[in-house]
Design an enzyme around this catalytic site. Structure first.
Site, mmCIF file in Angstrom:
data_model
loop_
_atom_site.group_PDB
_atom_site.id
_atom_site.type_symbol
_atom_site.label_atom_id
_atom_site.label_comp_id
_atom_site.label_asym_id
_atom_site.label_seq_id
_atom_site.Cartn_x
_atom_site.Cartn_y
_atom_site.Cartn_z
ATOM 1 N N SER A 23 98.353 3.238 -37.629
ATOM 2 C CA SER A 23 97.229 2.894 -36.591
ATOM 3 C C SER A 23 97.890 3.328 -35.138
ATOM 4 O O SER A 23 96.866 3.870 -34.256
ATOM 5 C CB SER A 23 96.990 1.361 -36.607
ATOM 6 N N LYS A 72 95.440 -11.400 -42.009
ATOM 7 C CA LYS A 72 93.957 -11.302 -41.752
ATOM 8 C C LYS A 72 93.154 -12.447 -41.850
ATOM 9 O O LYS A 72 92.222 -12.976 -40.990
ATOM 10 C CB LYS A 72 93.279 -10.214 -42.523
ATOM 11 N N ALA A 135 89.976 -8.968 -57.089
ATOM 12 C CA ALA A 135 89.055 -9.968 -56.475
ATOM 13 C C ALA A 135 89.963 -10.674 -55.306
ATOM 14 O O ALA A 135 89.978 -11.934 -55.381
ATOM 15 C CB ALA A 135 88.857 -10.889 -57.537
ATOM 16 N N GLY A 136 90.688 -10.036 -54.797
ATOM 17 C CA GLY A 136 91.417 -10.649 -53.823
ATOM 18 C C GLY A 136 90.899 -10.246 -52.128
ATOM 19 O O GLY A 136 89.765 -10.033 -51.996
ATOM 20 N N ARG A 163 89.065 -15.935 -60.682
ATOM 21 C CA ARG A 163 89.160 -15.529 -59.277
ATOM 22 C C ARG A 163 87.935 -14.621 -58.853
ATOM 23 O O ARG A 163 87.260 -14.906 -57.904
ATOM 24 C CB ARG A 163 90.333 -14.759 -59.079
ATOM 25 N N GLY A 247 92.127 5.935 -49.751
ATOM 26 C CA GLY A 247 91.360 5.435 -48.589
ATOM 27 C C GLY A 247 91.882 5.769 -47.172
ATOM 28 O O GLY A 247 91.643 5.019 -46.416
HETATM 29 P P1 ATR Z 1 94.732 -8.337 -51.433
HETATM 30 O O1 ATR Z 1 94.489 -9.243 -50.318
HETATM 31 O O2 ATR Z 1 95.141 -6.781 -50.813
HETATM 32 O O3 ATR Z 1 93.458 -8.069 -51.969
HETATM 33 P P2 ATR Z 1 95.532 -9.953 -53.493
HETATM 34 O O4 ATR Z 1 94.765 -11.014 -52.881
HETATM 35 O O5 ATR Z 1 97.225 -10.294 -53.543
HETATM 36 O O6 ATR Z 1 95.747 -8.718 -52.366
HETATM 37 O O7 ATR Z 1 94.844 -9.264 -54.673
HETATM 38 C C1 ATR Z 1 95.662 -8.422 -55.372
HETATM 39 C C2 ATR Z 1 94.469 -8.020 -56.423
HETATM 40 O O8 ATR Z 1 95.194 -6.931 -57.191
HETATM 41 C C3 ATR Z 1 94.107 -9.075 -57.270
HETATM 42 O O9 ATR Z 1 92.581 -8.826 -57.841
HETATM 43 C C4 ATR Z 1 95.157 -9.180 -58.593
HETATM 44 O O10 ATR Z 1 94.850 -9.475 -59.620
HETATM 45 P P3 ATR Z 1 94.831 -11.211 -60.011
HETATM 46 O O11 ATR Z 1 93.956 -11.961 -59.020
HETATM 47 O O12 ATR Z 1 94.450 -11.559 -61.560
HETATM 48 O O13 ATR Z 1 96.358 -11.516 -59.460
HETATM 49 C C5 ATR Z 1 95.128 -7.473 -58.662
HETATM 50 N N1 ATR Z 1 96.504 -7.131 -59.470
HETATM 51 C C6 ATR Z 1 97.847 -7.045 -58.698
HETATM 52 N N2 ATR Z 1 98.630 -6.511 -59.793
HETATM 53 C C7 ATR Z 1 97.831 -6.304 -60.908
HETATM 54 C C8 ATR Z 1 98.112 -5.681 -62.135
HETATM 55 N N3 ATR Z 1 99.446 -5.282 -62.372
HETATM 56 N N4 ATR Z 1 97.251 -5.505 -63.012
HETATM 57 C C9 ATR Z 1 95.847 -5.944 -62.671
HETATM 58 N N5 ATR Z 1 95.598 -6.558 -61.442
HETATM 59 C C10 ATR Z 1 96.320 -6.509 -60.457
#
Ligand code: ATR
Length: 278
Positions: A23, A72, A135-136, A163, A247
């Site tokens: 940034s 955030k 879904a995060g 989630r 991205g």
């Molecule tokens: P962010 O805020 O960056 O979205 P997050 O809230 O921690 O980060 O979400 C990370 C996402 O990556 C989630 O959708 C997570 O799946 P879960 O909700 O089941 O935890 C997904 N994720 C992380 N590691 C993963 C893996 N090895 N396989 C599949 N999904 C993964």
């Protein structure tokens, strides 16, 4: 700091970690391009230090902050007044310090993403079948602008299906939005646009995504980026996707929108993307 009789306005990005943030470079290039007199720093603040860091920057005359992981959601709570995109995402990536103690919260991630896909990458989202892995917070940030672009459907596929279901529940569940488990995806066939909003693969593990999601016409987009490419982009190319991009463009576009909020002028992003030599 004074340069001639023009005051230098201070900006920064707050995150943890934040040392490798692009940034500062991007905003300095924007400032040079648009003739704006700004400084832009990085502030590393843990969760416990975040609020003091933000308020201290504003109290010292700072004009605005970008907020990155993991703050955030906390920035959304701290803002005294939020834009519609920030309220819909429940997350803020841009804070502006205004008179009277007002701290305005905006979220430019979703619009930056959509602009990169539609303008820089030339993808038409309208009428398309879209799949989002994850879904995060990252998914939450892009969902509303994507829905506004009127795709035929958006499927959220997540390792933890509950989630994904909970997230779409917060979007008043329009008909075109649905959730599923990764294991259910083979029944749904290929998608036109496939977005990775997970952190899967960053620790070197194999990606748990079925290749049935991809066709030779699929356009794949990774919200993540890295100098050596990303595991998702490699996976998508290896499994026959028509195109797969990282991205970087979203990073530059969301920054341009923050810059416009702060300075009232929108920088051109193409010269910056070209300069980053991606
Ligand atoms: P962010 O805020 O960056 O979205 P997050 O809230 O921690 O980060 O979400 C990370 C996402 O990556 C989630 O959708 C997570 O799946 P879960 O909700 O089941 O935890 C997904 N994720 C992380 N590691 C993963 C893996 N090895 N396989 C599949 N999904 C993964």
């Amino acid at each position: 700091m004074e340069r001639g009789d023009r005051k230098t306005d201070r900006y920064a990005v707050v995150g943890h970690p934040v040392r490798h943030s692009r940034s500062p470079m991007i905003h300095q290039l924007f400032a040079r391009q648009t003739g704006q007199n700004i400084s832009y720093e990085t502030i590393d603040a843990s969760a416990a230090e975040f609020e003091v860091a933000v308020r201290g920057f504003g109290a010292a005359g700072g004009k605005g902050l970008n907020i990155t992981l993991p703050h955030k959601e906390r920035a959304f709570e701290l803002a005294t007044d939020c834009s519609a995109p920030a309220s819909r995402a429940c997350a803020v990536n841009t804070l502006t310090f205004k008179t009277g103690g007002v701290i305005r919260g905006d979220n430019t991630d979703g619009s930056g993403f959509l602009r990169d896909i539609t303008v820089n990458q030339g993808q038409d989202v309208g009428g398309k079948r879209v799949l989002i892995f994850g879904a995060g917070g990252a998914t939450r940030g892009i969902l509303a602008p994507l829905l506004d672009a009127q795709p035929a459907s958006i499927v959220l596929a997540n390792r933890t299906v509950e989630r994904a279901a909970a997230l779409i529940g917060q979007f008043a569940s329009p008909d075109e939005l649905s959730s599923c488990a990764l294991a259910d995806l083979p029944e749904l066939g290929p998608f036109d646009i496939v977005v990775n909003a997970t952190s899967a693969g960053v620790r070197g593990e194999n990606l748990p995504f079925p290749e049935s999601c991809l066709a030779s016409t699929s356009f794949c987009y990774d919200l993540a980026y890295g100098l050596g490419g990303t595991p998702f982009v490699t996976w998508a190319r290896d499994h026959g996707a028509g195109a797969a991009v990282q991205g970087w463009g979203m990073l530059v576009e969301q920054a341009a929108e923050s810059f416009q909020i702060w300075r009232g002028v929108r920088p051109e992003t193409q010269p910056i993307l070209a300069k980053m030599n991606l």
